[in-house]
Design a protein around this motif. Structure first.
Motif, PDB file in Angstrom:
ATOM      1  N   ASP A   1      77.061 -43.640 -32.856  1.00 63.75           N
ATOM      2  CA  ASP A   1      76.323 -42.940 -34.063  1.00 63.75           C
ATOM      3  C   ASP A   1      77.377 -42.504 -35.064  1.00 63.75           C
ATOM      4  O   ASP A   1      77.045 -42.554 -36.154  1.00 63.75           O
ATOM      5  N   CYS A   2      78.525 -42.176 -34.689  1.00 69.25           N
ATOM      6  CA  CYS A   2      79.535 -41.569 -35.571  1.00 69.25           C
ATOM      7  C   CYS A   2      80.358 -42.844 -36.428  1.00 69.25           C
ATOM      8  O   CYS A   2      80.327 -42.462 -37.497  1.00 69.25           O
ATOM      9  N   ILE A   3      80.670 -43.709 -35.694  1.00 68.76           N
ATOM     10  CA  ILE A   3      81.001 -44.918 -36.769  1.00 68.76           C
ATOM     11  C   ILE A   3      80.067 -45.831 -37.394  1.00 68.76           C
ATOM     12  O   ILE A   3      80.642 -46.279 -38.055  1.00 68.76           O
ATOM     13  N   LEU A   4      79.041 -45.682 -36.864  1.00 67.09           N
ATOM     14  CA  LEU A   4      77.982 -46.347 -37.725  1.00 67.09           C
ATOM     15  C   LEU A   4      77.674 -45.798 -38.918  1.00 67.09           C
ATOM     16  O   LEU A   4      77.141 -46.360 -39.996  1.00 67.09           O
ATOM     17  N   ALA A   5      77.849 -44.280 -39.071  1.00 70.65           N
ATOM     18  CA  ALA A   5      77.478 -43.635 -40.257  1.00 70.65           C
ATOM     19  C   ALA A   5      78.576 -43.988 -41.287  1.00 70.65           C
ATOM     20  O   ALA A   5      78.123 -44.083 -42.426  1.00 70.65           O
ATOM     21  N   ARG A   6      79.617 -44.457 -40.909  1.00 68.40           N
ATOM     22  CA  ARG A   6      80.740 -44.819 -41.843  1.00 68.40           C
ATOM     23  C   ARG A   6      81.335 -43.745 -42.881  1.00 68.40           C
ATOM     24  O   ARG A   6      81.162 -44.099 -44.070  1.00 68.40           O
ATOM     25  N   ASP A   7      80.842 -42.375 -42.507  1.00 71.76           N
ATOM     26  CA  ASP A   7      81.057 -41.297 -43.225  1.00 71.76           C
ATOM     27  C   ASP A   7      82.769 -40.743 -43.105  1.00 71.76           C
ATOM     28  O   ASP A   7      83.347 -40.863 -42.207  1.00 71.76           O
ATOM     29  N   PRO A   8      83.341 -41.248 -44.469  1.00 64.44           N
ATOM     30  CA  PRO A   8      84.854 -40.803 -44.214  1.00 64.44           C
ATOM     31  C   PRO A   8      85.081 -39.541 -43.769  1.00 64.44           C
ATOM     32  O   PRO A   8      86.339 -39.313 -43.568  1.00 64.44           O
ATOM     33  N   TYR A   9      84.471 -38.566 -44.011  1.00 64.29           N
ATOM     34  CA  TYR A   9      84.518 -37.393 -43.243  1.00 64.29           C
ATOM     35  C   TYR A   9      84.433 -37.211 -41.729  1.00 64.29           C
ATOM     36  O   TYR A   9      84.866 -36.110 -41.391  1.00 64.29           O
ATOM     37  N   CYS A  10      83.896 -38.284 -40.989  1.00 65.75           N
ATOM     38  CA  CYS A  10      83.505 -37.813 -39.825  1.00 65.75           C
ATOM     39  C   CYS A  10      84.200 -38.875 -39.107  1.00 65.75           C
ATOM     40  O   CYS A  10      84.344 -40.184 -39.400  1.00 65.75           O
ATOM     41  N   GLY A  11      84.775 -38.520 -37.774  1.00 58.44           N
ATOM     42  CA  GLY A  11      85.372 -39.407 -36.673  1.00 58.44           C
ATOM     43  C   GLY A  11      85.101 -38.878 -35.623  1.00 58.44           C
ATOM     44  O   GLY A  11      85.064 -37.723 -35.086  1.00 58.44           O
ATOM     45  N   TRP A  12      85.098 -39.912 -34.449  1.00 60.36           N
ATOM     46  CA  TRP A  12      84.807 -39.526 -32.930  1.00 60.36           C
ATOM     47  C   TRP A  12      86.151 -39.144 -32.060  1.00 60.36           C
ATOM     48  O   TRP A  12      86.977 -39.782 -32.247  1.00 60.36           O
ATOM     49  N   ASP A  13      85.954 -37.973 -31.563  1.00 60.20           N
ATOM     50  CA  ASP A  13      87.229 -37.617 -30.803  1.00 60.20           C
ATOM     51  C   ASP A  13      86.737 -37.727 -29.344  1.00 60.20           C
ATOM     52  O   ASP A  13      85.963 -37.105 -28.722  1.00 60.20           O
TER      53      ASP A  13
ATOM     54  N   THR B   1      87.012 -34.526 -26.872  1.00 61.42           N
ATOM     55  CA  THR B   1      85.729 -33.464 -27.006  1.00 61.42           C
ATOM     56  C   THR B   1      84.367 -34.123 -26.829  1.00 61.42           C
ATOM     57  O   THR B   1      83.476 -33.394 -26.717  1.00 61.42           O
ATOM     58  N   HIS B   2      84.357 -35.553 -26.934  1.00 61.51           N
ATOM     59  CA  HIS B   2      83.103 -36.074 -26.893  1.00 61.51           C
ATOM     60  C   HIS B   2      82.274 -35.512 -28.258  1.00 61.51           C
ATOM     61  O   HIS B   2      81.215 -35.307 -27.800  1.00 61.51           O
ATOM     62  N   ALA B   3      82.851 -35.644 -29.052  1.00 62.05           N
ATOM     63  CA  ALA B   3      81.944 -35.087 -30.486  1.00 62.05           C
ATOM     64  C   ALA B   3      82.521 -35.685 -31.614  1.00 62.05           C
ATOM     65  O   ALA B   3      83.682 -36.270 -31.645  1.00 62.05           O
ATOM     66  N   CYS B   4      81.604 -35.667 -32.757  1.00 64.98           N
ATOM     67  CA  CYS B   4      82.033 -36.481 -34.040  1.00 64.98           C
ATOM     68  C   CYS B   4      82.628 -35.021 -34.987  1.00 64.98           C
ATOM     69  O   CYS B   4      81.807 -34.122 -35.137  1.00 64.98           O
ATOM     70  N   MET B   5      83.662 -35.182 -35.354  1.00 65.07           N
ATOM     71  CA  MET B   5      84.324 -34.204 -35.993  1.00 65.07           C
ATOM     72  C   MET B   5      84.780 -34.578 -37.306  1.00 65.07           C
ATOM     73  O   MET B   5      84.920 -35.728 -37.862  1.00 65.07           O
ATOM     74  N   VAL B   6      85.116 -33.354 -38.134  1.00 60.90           N
ATOM     75  CA  VAL B   6      85.445 -33.782 -39.743  1.00 60.90           C
ATOM     76  C   VAL B   6      86.981 -34.260 -39.432  1.00 60.90           C
ATOM     77  O   VAL B   6      87.727 -33.753 -39.031  1.00 60.90           O
ATOM     78  N   THR B   7      87.287 -35.020 -40.192  1.00 65.71           N
ATOM     79  CA  THR B   7      88.441 -35.705 -40.226  1.00 65.71           C
ATOM     80  C   THR B   7      89.438 -35.061 -41.221  1.00 65.71           C
ATOM     81  O   THR B   7      90.715 -35.194 -41.140  1.00 65.71           O
ATOM     82  N   THR B   8      88.888 -34.342 -42.206  1.00 63.34           N
ATOM     83  CA  THR B   8      89.893 -33.515 -43.105  1.00 63.34           C
ATOM     84  C   THR B   8      90.120 -32.140 -42.454  1.00 63.34           C
ATOM     85  O   THR B   8      89.267 -31.549 -42.069  1.00 63.34           O
ATOM     86  N   THR B   9      91.203 -31.504 -43.032  1.00 62.31           N
ATOM     87  CA  THR B   9      91.595 -29.989 -42.822  1.00 62.31           C
ATOM     88  C   THR B   9      91.116 -29.254 -43.861  1.00 62.31           C
ATOM     89  O   THR B   9      91.199 -29.257 -44.905  1.00 62.31           O
ATOM     90  N   ILE B  10      90.300 -28.231 -43.396  1.00 64.93           N
ATOM     91  CA  ILE B  10      89.530 -27.255 -44.349  1.00 64.93           C
ATOM     92  C   ILE B  10      90.430 -26.027 -44.432  1.00 64.93           C
ATOM     93  O   ILE B  10      91.054 -25.738 -43.479  1.00 64.93           O
ATOM     94  N   ALA B  11      90.402 -25.728 -45.685  1.00 63.18           N
ATOM     95  CA  ALA B  11      91.502 -24.417 -46.038  1.00 63.18           C
ATOM     96  C   ALA B  11      91.045 -23.392 -45.411  1.00 63.18           C
ATOM     97  O   ALA B  11      89.983 -23.180 -44.991  1.00 63.18           O
ATOM     98  N   ASN B  12      91.926 -22.659 -45.329  1.00 63.60           N
ATOM     99  CA  ASN B  12      91.728 -21.168 -44.503  1.00 63.60           C
ATOM    100  C   ASN B  12      91.139 -20.386 -45.426  1.00 63.60           C
ATOM    101  O   ASN B  12      91.456 -20.171 -46.487  1.00 63.60           O
TER     102      ASN B  12
END
Length: 864
Positions: free
Chosen positions: A522-534, A537-548
């Motif tokens: 599901d994670c790779i089929l979405a082809r969302d540049p913000y999302c990648g499979w880890d 942790t067996h979860a689809c995560m945000v690929t960018t670092t969010i500011a503090n």
């Protein structure tokens, strides 16, 4: 016939003759279906803001202070960019006074909702920008008397005095407008005054400039959409100047711009124009006018039928990589096609067009044509560079008069600006895009992809990523419950949020919802540049670092996946193909539970299966190997599941519902179907004989008893019959009856009487006592039914003690004759005629009488 077809043929030839992208590519290849559809009820992580105002169309995001500034009708707001709905906002009420509204009414304007929807005699905030470190600058229509003001950004209050805004802001809130503050100068483009012509102006600057009006207008009924500053001076090897680019539509008169079927006076085309930031105007010619103004045509897909709606620029800080995305609405004059197109334009191509040949206005034909003469030096419309400075041209006021005269008469370029690779990125049918914005997103693998958000006229947001020569729409989201236009979009990479401005309020939603994808596929089929499979942790995560977000004490409003301990390079992502990376990874999600279904043979059963992706194809397998197709052996494959009709024993088995997408197969549902034989209905059984379950000797005893009783009954019946016959012979002879006729009041009567009697009327003599006594003197009368009911019969005499024939008195009854009439059969009390009557003679009389009797076809039974 040819006379009617000629305009259409000429229109087609004109369209194909216009330079631009090839139209041979089928439109269906340009269309893209959103992979996922998220209705309003399924939104998550969103925030809303709505104050006591309307039309929240002007947005300004300040990332450093985490504030979202909003200009609406009659108000300005300062919202917390982390959570716009936390209640900590600041508000400025800026309404037009009743006196100003009254003057607006006197100009013929009103406050009734218009089509966009806006109202005219209010103060619509159209401009809101950062002026300096301490103040904001804003302008409003102010009931057709524009005003501008500098607002203290910290206190967020209006000043005590205002500036005249008639040369900075449009009068009409429905007019196209764009504006920028660049180094303290105000660059605006709109139709300013009431009934004025459109203009690009620079104010609040030592050298105020505007476009030329004579001998020709540089702008022809222009509606502005967007403007942007491109820092072309940074790292420029030739010492170039920064430039401001404007995007708009206007009426066109150049050669080939319109078709035969369209009036050139009403045909509109898309344009891009530019001016140099360091332009100071001419010294004698073009005083206080732009000397660097040039414009060119912008083509996307169908030149004759496209209307520019919105533009955004990406990477404008580095001119070498600057590019633009534009949204067009495609319509024809016959309204046979309505669609939206998205095109990309590279800055290098725009610069090449402005360095190309010019157009000139030809008075003889009253239209623009290609200029074939010589071009003076320095090149007209160019900015001051190091080369010109070395030749003594330090500013535009040093340019020769010949160059300025040429600029004055040749503002239009001959070549159009065509999209990258000569074709649109997207052609979406039945969708009208109203606004778009984008941001570059870097992926763990290294490449950067442009992510676009497209707002529609009915309140939806399409999230799309640019891949090669096309676009992949990741999802479509209904952000507005009631259909209304998306007026503005702003992206905050720091807050990982998208802000949506609409007539009813502001909506904040996350740039991605990676947790929605539960498996690696599901994670790779979405082809969302913000999302990648880890995999760890067996979860689809945000690929960018969010500011503090520690600078604020308010809780984080959006559900964001923390990945501070996750290495970006370890995330699985396949943007180009969208199907690789999970081969050795078994994180396909938990298998769906097996559901059991039991059905009687011959019944129908539905096996539901919900396809979450609009791009997936449903695949059903029986017992893991046999593929099922629609219409095969009683199977119906639909979007909701599998329907098995007229189930048979061979339909029993294990069914698996798979989603096939982009070469990957995912199990969605499993069923175990059992077809049971139909239970036969119990057959009716005869009652069991009393001796059916008895012993043979007892059964014989019952049979003998029944036979004895039957014989006794037969003897008794014979005895009774014999006695009855003897009594009948002793009382008299049997009667035979013949047909007779009697005249009745109101109709004729047919009589049945004994053969030994006489016909009525022939002889009135008789034995009254015998007529009164019994059946000997009576007649049976048949009375034909007529339209009027027969008179009631006389009351019968008291029944005799014994009847001569041993039968009870005949009852009166109705009989149907000929299917549409009735006769009444009753016993007559008249006396028996003295003379005999022949049966043949009486029958002839009856038939003769019936011949003259008219039967009623539809007799009312209640009247008989």
């Amino acid at each position: 016939m040819w006379g009617r077809l000629w305009p259409f043929l000429l229109s087609f030839l004109t369209a194909t003759a216009v330079p631009g992208p090839s139209l041979r590519r089928p439109s269906r290849e340009l269309d893209a279906t959103p992979r996922m559809t998220i209705p309003y009820e399924e939104l998550s992580g969103t925030r809303h803001f709505k104050g006591q105002a309307q039309n929240y169309s002007t947005l300004l995001l300040e990332e450093a202070s985490a504030r979202l500034l909003v200009g609406a009708r009659g108000a300005l707001f300062s919202l917390n960019a982390q959570d716009i709905g936390d209640g900590t906002h600041k508000e400025i009420r800026w309404e037009a006074s009743p006196e100003m509204q009254s003057k607006c009414h006197q100009k013929g304007k009103n406050n009734q909702p218009s089509s966009i929807p806006q109202t005219e005699c209010f103060n619509h905030v159209r401009f809101l920008q950062r002026l300096n470190a301490t103040h904001l600058y804003t302008c409003g229509t102010h009931a057709f008397q524009p005003l501008c003001a500098a607002i203290d950004a910290e206190a967020f209050t209006l000043p005590t005095s205002f500036e005249e805004g008639k040369e900075k802001c449009p009068y009409d809130p429905a007019r196209g407008f764009t504006g920028l503050i660049i180094d303290g100068g105000l660059y605006t483009a709109t139709r300013y005054e009431f009934r004025s012509i459109p203009d690009i102006r620079r104010s609040r600057h030592p050298h105020s400039l505007r476009t030329e009006e004579a001998p020709m207008h540089w702008l022809n009924d222009a509606e502005f959409v967007f403007s942007v500053l491109v820092r072309e001076s940074q790292a420029s090897p030739v010492g170039d100047d920064d430039k401001v680019y404007y995007f708009f539509t206007e009426r066109a008169a150049e050669e080939g711009a319109g078709s035969f079927a369209q009036s050139r006076s009403s045909h509109r085309v898309a344009r891009v124009a530019r001016v140099c930031k360091g332009d100071l105007g001419g010294k004698k010619i073009l005083q206080k006018k732009w000397t660097s103004f040039l414009k060119a045509r912008l083509i996307c897909h169908i030149p004759q039928y496209e209307m520019l709606r919105s533009v955004c620029s990406l990477q404008a800080d580095t001119s070498a990589h600057t590019h633009f995305y534009a949204a067009f609405t495609l319509t024809t004059q016959w309204k046979t096609l309505e669609a939206s197109a998205i095109c990309r334009y590279d800055l290098a191509e725009v610069q090449a067009v402005f360095a190309g040949p010019y157009m000139e206005y030809q008075d003889g034909v009253r239209r623009w044509g290609r200029y074939e003469g010589g071009v003076p030096e320095p090149r007209p419309g160019s900015c001051i560079t190091d080369s010109l400075r070395s030749r003594g041209y330090n500013s535009s006021q040093d340019l020769p008069s010949l160059v300025l005269d040429f600029v004055k008469l040749h503002p239009l370029m001959a070549r159009p600006v065509v999209p990258t690779r000569g074709r649109p990125l997207l052609l979406k049918r039945s969708v009208r895009y109203t606004h778009l914005t984008g941001t570059p997103v870097s992926t763990p693998a290294g490449p950067t992809y442009d992510l676009l958000f497209l707002g529609t006229a009915d309140g939806w947001i399409h999230k799309a990523v640019v891949l090669g020569s096309g676009m992949h729409i990741i999802e479509e989201t209904q952000v507005l419950k009631e259909p209304q236009s998306v007026e503005n979009l702003v992206i905050s990479p720091m807050q990982h949020s998208l802000y949506v401005g609409a007539p009813s309020g502001i909506i904040q939603l996350p740039l991605s919802s990676c947790s929605r994808y539960r498996s690696c596929y599901d994670c790779i089929l979405a082809r969302d540049p913000y999302c990648g499979w880890d995999p760890s942790t067996h979860a689809c995560m945000v690929t960018t670092t969010i500011a503090n977000r520690s600078q604020s004490s308010s809780p984080v409003p959006l559900v964001l996946e923390s990945q501070s301990s996750v290495s970006r390079t370890a995330l699985i992502q396949d943007m180009e193909r969208g199907n690789r990376g999970c081969e050795g990874n078994r994180d396909t999600g938990p298998p769906p539970p097996m559901k059991t279904r039991s059905v009687l043979r011959g019944d129908d059963v539905l096996l539901p299966c919900d396809q979450p992706s609009n791009l997936a194809r449903a695949l059903w397998l029986l017992n893991g190997s046999m593929g099922l197709s629609d219409g095969q052996d009683g199977y119906r494959v639909g979007v909701d599941g599998l329907l098995v009709t007229d189930t048979q024993p061979e339909h029993s088995g294990n069914y698996g519902c798979y989603a096939e997408e982009n070469g990957l197969r995912t199990l969605l549902a499993s069923y175990s179907l059992t077809v049971r034989p139909a239970t036969p209905a119990p057959a009716p059984q005869a009652p069991a004989m009393p001796g059916a379950q008895l012993a043979p000797d007892v059964r014989l005893l019952y049979v003998l008893a029944i036979a004895a009783l039957g014989g006794l009954c037969l003897i008794l019946a014979s005895s009774l019959f014999y006695v009855a016959c003897l009594r009948g012979d002793g009382r008299g002879h049997r009667r035979k009856y013949s047909l007779g006729r009697a005249s009745r009041a109101g109709g004729s009567a047919v009589q049945l009487q004994t053969v030994s009697g006489q016909c009525p009327g022939e002889d009135d003599d008789g034995d009254d006592g015998e007529r009164a006594g019994g059946l000997e003197g009576g007649c049976l009368q048949i009375i034909p039914g007529e339209g009027t009911p027969a008179p009631p019969p006389p009351p019968p005499p008291p029944p005799p003690t014994e009847l001569t024939n041993g039968l009870v008195t005949l009852p009166s009854r109705l009989r149907r004759m000929n299917g549409n009439s009735y006769v009444l059969l009753r016993q007559s009390n008249n006396g028996v005629p003295a003379g005999p009557c022949s049966f043949t003679e009486e029958l002839s009389r009856i038939l003769e009488k019936r011949k003259h009797t008219q039967l009623v076809e539809h007799l009312d039974e209640s009247s008989v």
